[in-house]
Design an enzyme around this catalytic site. Structure first.
Site, PDB file in Angstrom:
ATOM      1  N   SER A 711     -28.795  70.907 137.161  1.00 56.89           N
ATOM      2  CA  SER A 711     -29.055  71.520 135.863  1.00 56.89           C
ATOM      3  C   SER A 711     -30.533  71.766 135.570  1.00 56.89           C
ATOM      4  O   SER A 711     -30.870  72.358 134.552  1.00 56.89           O
ATOM      5  CB  SER A 711     -28.414  70.694 134.760  1.00 56.89           C
ATOM      6  OG  SER A 711     -29.000  69.444 134.731  1.00 56.89           O
ATOM      7  N   LYS A 754     -27.170  66.413 125.847  1.00 53.51           N
ATOM      8  CA  LYS A 754     -28.466  67.052 126.073  1.00 53.51           C
ATOM      9  C   LYS A 754     -29.026  67.629 124.772  1.00 53.51           C
ATOM     10  O   LYS A 754     -30.199  67.429 124.454  1.00 53.51           O
ATOM     11  CB  LYS A 754     -28.320  68.161 127.123  1.00 53.51           C
ATOM     12  CG  LYS A 754     -28.134  67.603 128.526  1.00 53.51           C
ATOM     13  CD  LYS A 754     -27.878  68.705 129.516  1.00 53.51           C
ATOM     14  CE  LYS A 754     -27.747  68.141 130.920  1.00 53.51           C
ATOM     15  NZ  LYS A 754     -27.352  69.165 131.881  1.00 53.51           N
TER      16      LYS A 754
END
Ligand code: ATP
Ligand code: MG
Length: 824
Positions: A711, A754
Site C-alpha cells: 500500500s 488508516k
C-alpha cells in the site's frame, strides 16, 4: 570393638527415624543432602566413607535440638542426577550417636560425633547379666516371638524373624522391635533418645503386648463375621472372649466400626448411581460400566486406582445432557449489547442475526458449530464483547486463552497412560461451566504456537469443524463428546498468523479502532463509571461523584494516548481516579470533584504526544503515507534521496537501496514505483541515463519496526517525483494505494484504520484508491467523513496532481527533472 569415625557427614531426615539394627529407605531431594550424595557417597571407595549420621529433622533445621541420631551404613543408592535430582538411599542403622558440634555446613553438613553403645550384634559388657534387665528382656523376647507367630506372614519370613529375635543381644532387641512396629514419630523419637537399655525395654514391652491383643481381636472378629450370617452358634469360649473384649451388650453383638474399605465400597456404589443418572450416551455408558467393574476389582493401593477413579468422576461431572435455556428476547438482547459496548455496530448486528435465526428454529435446537472470529487491534473490546454476548444469550461463559499454547495436548488432553494426565482445555472448560451449550471464547487464536508436541492449531480444527465436532474425542476422555451446541467465539489481532485451515472454518468480523468521538463517548458512558466503581469513588463528598469534563477527556485522548483501542485511555483514567482518591482521603486538601483540563498536567504529567508525528515537509523527497499495523493505523513517512555515482558506463544502472526493515512485498512495491518513475522520465525523452547513473535510497522510518505490504506504492512514487522535481509535497496530505507498472492505483485494506490514523495525527486530506470508496462509505463514521477531505485516485497522475503544493504534472515534472538533472 567396632568404632565409627569421629567426623561423619550428616543427613537430616523428615519422616524416617532409622533405629539401630534396622534398615530403611531415605528419600533425598534437598540441595544440601543431594550434595552429600553427589560428592561423598557416589564417589566413595572405602566402606568407612559409606558411614553417615542420620538426624531426625527438628526445627530449626540446621541446628537439631536433638543431638541424638543414628550412624548408618549406606547399602544402596538409586535415583537420578538430572534435575529435579532425587535419590533413594537404602541404609542400615549401626548405633546411636550424639552430635557434639557441626564442623561444616556447605556443601553438605559434617559433624563431630560420639558413638553411644555398641553395634547391634556386639554384646554390650556394660549391661548387667543379673537383676531386672535379663528377666524383662527374656519376657520381651517371648512376647515378640508370640506376636510374630500370630502374624499372617509367609513361613520363610516367620523363621527368619524368629531366628533374628532369638539371636539379638538384649540391648538391641527393643530398637529392632521399635522399627518393626507402627509407631508415631514422636514415640519413635523417644525410643531413639532413650539411652538406657532397661528403660527401652520397659517402653516397648507394653506396646508389644497391646499389639498381641489387637491381633487376637482381629482374629475373633474375622471368625465372627464368618459364623454369624450363616446362623452358626457362637461357642461358649468365644462368648467369654467377646464379653471380655466388651463386644457383647445385652446379648447382642456390637457392630464393628466401618473400616476404610467399607467407605470405599460406599463411594463406588455412589459413583455407580451417579454414572447411571447423569445421562451418559449408550456407548459412553458401556465404557463407564466396564471401567467401574475394573475399578471395583482393583486394590485401592495401586496408583492406577486413583487414576481410574478420577476418570470416572470426570465422566459424572461432565454436562452430558445439561444445557442452559437461551434467552431469546431480541429487543432485550439489543439493549443489553448497547448498554455494555458503545459502537461496534457490525458485530452487534451479526450477533442479533444469530439470535434471530435461533428464534426461528424450533425450540431447543441450536445452530451448531458457529464460529465467529473478532479481529482487530488491541483494546477495542473483542474479549469483553464476547463476555457480553454470553450474558445476552443467557449462556455460561468460558474463556480459553490460546496465546503461547504450543502443545496439542493442551487442547485434546493427555492419554490416560501418562502419569498426571489431564483432559484438554475444552473438556475441562465444559466441566467447569457445567452446561453443554456455553459460549467459549478462544482468545488470541493468532498467537497459537507450534511446538515439538504437535500443532495445537490442527487440534483446534476438529473442535471448530461443524462436521466433526459432534463427536470430539479428547485423549483423556477417550469417548466422544458433542461440542456442536457450543458457541465458539475467537479473537485475534491479525489474521495472517492464524493457520489457514483454521481461518477457513471461522467467520471473520473486523473490529476496527475507534475515532476520537467514539473514544470520548466510550469514556463517558463506560470507562469513567467503571473506574469510579473500581476505586470506590462513587460517593466521596456527601454523595457527590467526581466528574471529568469533556474537554479533559478529549485532551487525554489526544495528548496522552495514541492507540486504536481504549486500553491506555482506561489506564489514564485509573491514574486520575487514584489522584482523586488520594485527595479525598487526605485531610489537608479539598476533594477534587470536577476534573478539568488544567488538572491534567499535575495528575498525568506533561502531555506525551504533541502532534510531532505531523511533519512540516520542508524538503523535497518526503511524502506521508498511511500504514496498517496490528495495533491500528499509523502515519508513515517515506524519504527518498539520490546519490551521484560519478562517471559511469552509460549502460550501468544505479542501485536502489531500501532501508527500514521491509518485507518482500514492500520491497517489490518500492521497485515498481522506481521503475514507473524511471520509465516516465525516459518517456518524456529527458536525461534518463543520468537518473540511472545515480543510486536511489528509499528509507522508511522507524527503522526498527518491520513493515510490509503493497500500500505504500503511491507514496514512494510521490516521494521520488518530489525529489526529482525539487517540489515540496503538501504537509497536510497523506496517501495510501498500490501502484502498477502502468501507473494505475489499486485498492488496499485497512481503510478505516488508516483514515482514523490520519485524523488522529491532524491530517485532513487523504488520497485513497478509487475502488476503496465503498469501504469509506460502509466503515467510516459520519463525523470523520465530514471532517476529512477524501480524494479518490485511479492513477498516479491524479495522485501527483493532488499531492504537491505547486501543480506538478508529468511534463512539468520532467522539466524540473531537467533542471535538477545535474544533481542526479
Ligand atoms: N466499545 C466499547 N464500549 C465499552 N467499553 C469498551 C469498548 N471497547 C473496549 N472497551 C473496554 O476496553 C477494555 C479492553 O477491552 P478488551 O480487553 O476486550 O480488548 P481486546 O480487544 O480483547 O484487546 P486484545 O486484543 O489486546 O486482547 C475493556 O475494559 C472493555 O470493556
Ligand atoms: Mg482480548
Amino acid at each position: 570393638m567396632l568404632q565409627i569415625p569421629s567426623r561423619i557427614p550428616i543427613l537430616f531426615t523428615d519422616d524416617i527415624i532409622v533405629m539401630p539394627g534396622s534398615s530403611s529407605v531415605i528419600k533425598v531431594d534437598r540441595s544440601r543432602d543431594l550434595n552429600l550424595v553427589k560428592y561423598v557417597i557416589a564417589h566413595t571407595t572405602s566402606l568407612r566413607s559409606c558411614i553417615i549420621g542420620t538426624i531426625p529433622r527438628t526445627l530449626p533445621m540446621e541446628k537439631p535440638k536433638h543431638p541424638i541420631g543414628t550412624a548408618v551404613i549406606i547399602m544402596q543408592i538409586s535415583g537420578m542426577d538430572e534435575p529435579p535430582s532425587k535419590y533413594m538411599l537404602l541404609v542400615h542403622g549401626l548405633c546411636r550417636i550424639s552430635v557434639e558440634r557441626i564442623t561444616q555446613n556447605t556443601p553438605y553438613v559434617v559433624a563431630q560425633v560420639t558413638q553411644i553403645g555398641k553395634w547391634p550384634f556386639e554384646p554390650d559388657d556394660n549391661i548387667p547379666n543379673d537383676g531386672d534387665l535379663p528377666l524383662l528382656s527374656s519376657k520381651l523376647r517371648q512376647s515378640a516371638i508370640q506376636l510374630v507367630n500370630a502374624l499372617d506372614v509367609n513361613k520363610e519370613v516367620l523363621i527368619h524373624l524368629k531366628t533374628l529375635l532369638k539371636k539379638l543381644p538384649d540391648h538391641a532387641l527393643p530398637d529392632l522391635l521399635a522399627s518393626m512396629l507402627h509407631m508415631r514419630k514422636d514415640k519413635k523419637m523417644e525410643m531413639l533418645n532413650c539411652l538406657d537399655a532397661l528403660e527401652r525395654i520397659q517402653r516397648i514391652y507394653p506396646l508389644i503386648m497391646e499389639r498381641i491383643e489387637n491381633v487376637k481381636l482381629v482374629k475373633i472378629k474375622k471368625d465372627l463375621a464368618g459364623s454369624f450370617p450363616n446362623g452358626n452358634k457362637i461357642g461358649k469360649k468365644d462368648l467369654q472372649i467377646l464379653n471380655e473384649e466388651g463386644l457383647i451388650k445385652d446379648d447382642k453383638l456390637i457392630m464393628t466400626p466401618k473400616r476404610d474399605h467399607d467407605s470405599l465400597a460406599d463411594g463406588l456404589e455412589c459413583l455407580e448411581k451417579k454414572l447411571k443418572s447423569v445421562g451418559l450416551p449408550p456407548n459412553v455408558s458401556k465404557v463407564a460400566m466396564r471401567e467401574l467393574q475394573r475399578l471395583k476389582k482393583m486394590p485401592s493401593a495401586l496408583p492406577e486406582h486413583s487414576v481410574l477413579l478420577n476418570y470416572l468422576e470426570l465422566l459424572t461431572d461432565l454436562p452430558w445432557c445439561i444445557s442452559t435455556t437461551d434467552t431469546l428476547d431480541l429487543q432485550k438482547a439489543k439493549e443489553d449489547l448497547d448498554k455494555d459496548h458503545h459502537s461496534m455496530e457490525i458485530l452487534k448486528k451479526r450477533v442479533l442475526e444469530y439470535l434471530a435465526v435461533q428464534k426461528l428454529k424450533h425450540r431447543g435446537a441450536n445452530i451448531g458449530g458457529l464460529i465467529l472470529c473478532f479481529v482487530g487491534p488491541p483494546g477495542v473490546g473483542k474479549t469483553s464483547i464476547g463476555r457480553s454476548i454470553a450474558k445476552t444469550l443467557g449462556r455460561k461463559f468460558h474463556r480459553i486463552s490460546l496465546g503461547g499454547v504450543c502443545d496439542q495436548s493442551d487442547i485434546r488432553g493427555h492419554r490416560r497412560t501418562y502419569i498426571g494426565s489431564m483432559p484438554g482445555r475444552i473438556i475441562s472448560g465444559l466441566k467447569s461451566v457445567g452446561a453443554n451449550n456455553p459460549v467459549f471464547l478462544l482468545d488470541e487464536v493468532d498467537k497459537l504456537g507450534k511446538g515439538l508436541q504437535g500443532d495445537p492449531g490442527a487440534a483446534l480444527l476438529e473442535v471448530l469443524d461443524a462436521e466433526q465436532n459432534h463427536s470430539f474425542v479428547d485423549h483423556y476422555l477417550n469417548v466422544p463428546f458433542d461440542l456442536s451446541n457450543i458457541l465458539f467465539i475467537a479473537t485475534a489481532n491479525i489474521t495472517s498468523t492464524i493457520p489457514s485451515a483454521l481461518l477457513d472454518r471461522m467467520e471473520i468480523l473486523e473490529v476496527p479502532g475507534y475515532t476520537e468521538e467514539e473514544k470520548i463517548t466510550i469514556c463517558k458512558k463506560h470507562l469513567w463509571p467503571k473506574q469510579l466503581d473500581v476505586h470506590g469513588l462513587h460517593n466521596i463528598n456527601n454523595g457527590a461523584k467526581p466528574d471529568i469534563s469533556e474537554e479533559a477527556i478529549k485532551k487525554v485522548v489526544k495528548m496522552y494516548t495514541r492507540e486504536a483501542g481504549v486500553r491506555e485511555l482506561d489506564r489514564k483514567l485509573a491514574s486520575i481516579c487514584r489522584a482523586v482518591a488520594v485527595q479525598a482521603t487526605s485531610n489537608s486538601q479539598a476533594p477534587l470533584v470536577d476534573i478539568g483540563v488544567d488538572d491534567l498536567p499535575t495528575i498525568l504529567g506533561p502531555q506525551k504526544f504533541d502532534r510531532t508525528d505531523l511533519l512540516i515537509l520542508s524538503k523535497p523527497g518526503v511524502a506521508a503515507g498511511l500504514a496498517w499495523t496490528k495495533t491500528g493505523g499509523e502515519l508513515m513517512y517515506v524519504e527518498a534521496s539520490c546519490m551521484d555515482r560519478g562517471q559511469m558506463d552509460e549502460s550501468s544502472i544505479g542501485k536502489i537501496i531500501l532501508t527500514g526493515q521491509l518485507g518482500d512485498v514492500m520491497k517489490e512495491s518500492a521497485q515498481l514505483a522506481v521503475s514507473w518513475v524511471r520509465s516516465n522520465v525516459k518517456k518524456t525523452d529527458l536525461k534518463g541515463p543520468k537518473l540511472s547513473n545515480s543510486d536511489i535510497h528509499l528509507h522508511f522510518p522507524a527503522g526498527a519496526v518491520g513493515k510490509d505490504g503493497p500500500s505504500a506504492g503511491i507514496t514512494i512514487a510521490t516521494a521520488l517525483v518530489s525529489l526529482l522535481s525539487g517540489k515540496l509535497v503538501r504537509s497536510d496530505i497523506a496517501m495510501t494505494g498500490e501502484i502498477t507498472l502502468q501507473g494505475r492505483v489499486l485498492p488496499v485494506g485497512g481503510i478505516k484504520e488508516k483514515v482514523l490514523a490520519a485524523h488522529r495525527a491532524g491530517i485532513n486530506k487523504v488520497l485513497l484508491p478509487a475502488q476503496n470508496r465503498r469501504d469509506v462509505i460502509t466503515e467510516l463514521p459520519h463525523d470523520v467523513c465530514e471532517a476529512m477531505d477524501i480524494q479518490y485516485v485511479g492513477s498516479i497522475e491524479e495522485v501527483l496532481e493532488n499531492a504537491f503544493l505547486d501543480e506538478v504534472r508529468i511534463p512539468i515534472q520532467c522539466e524540473a527533472l531537467m533542471n535538477n538533472s545535474s544533481k542526479l
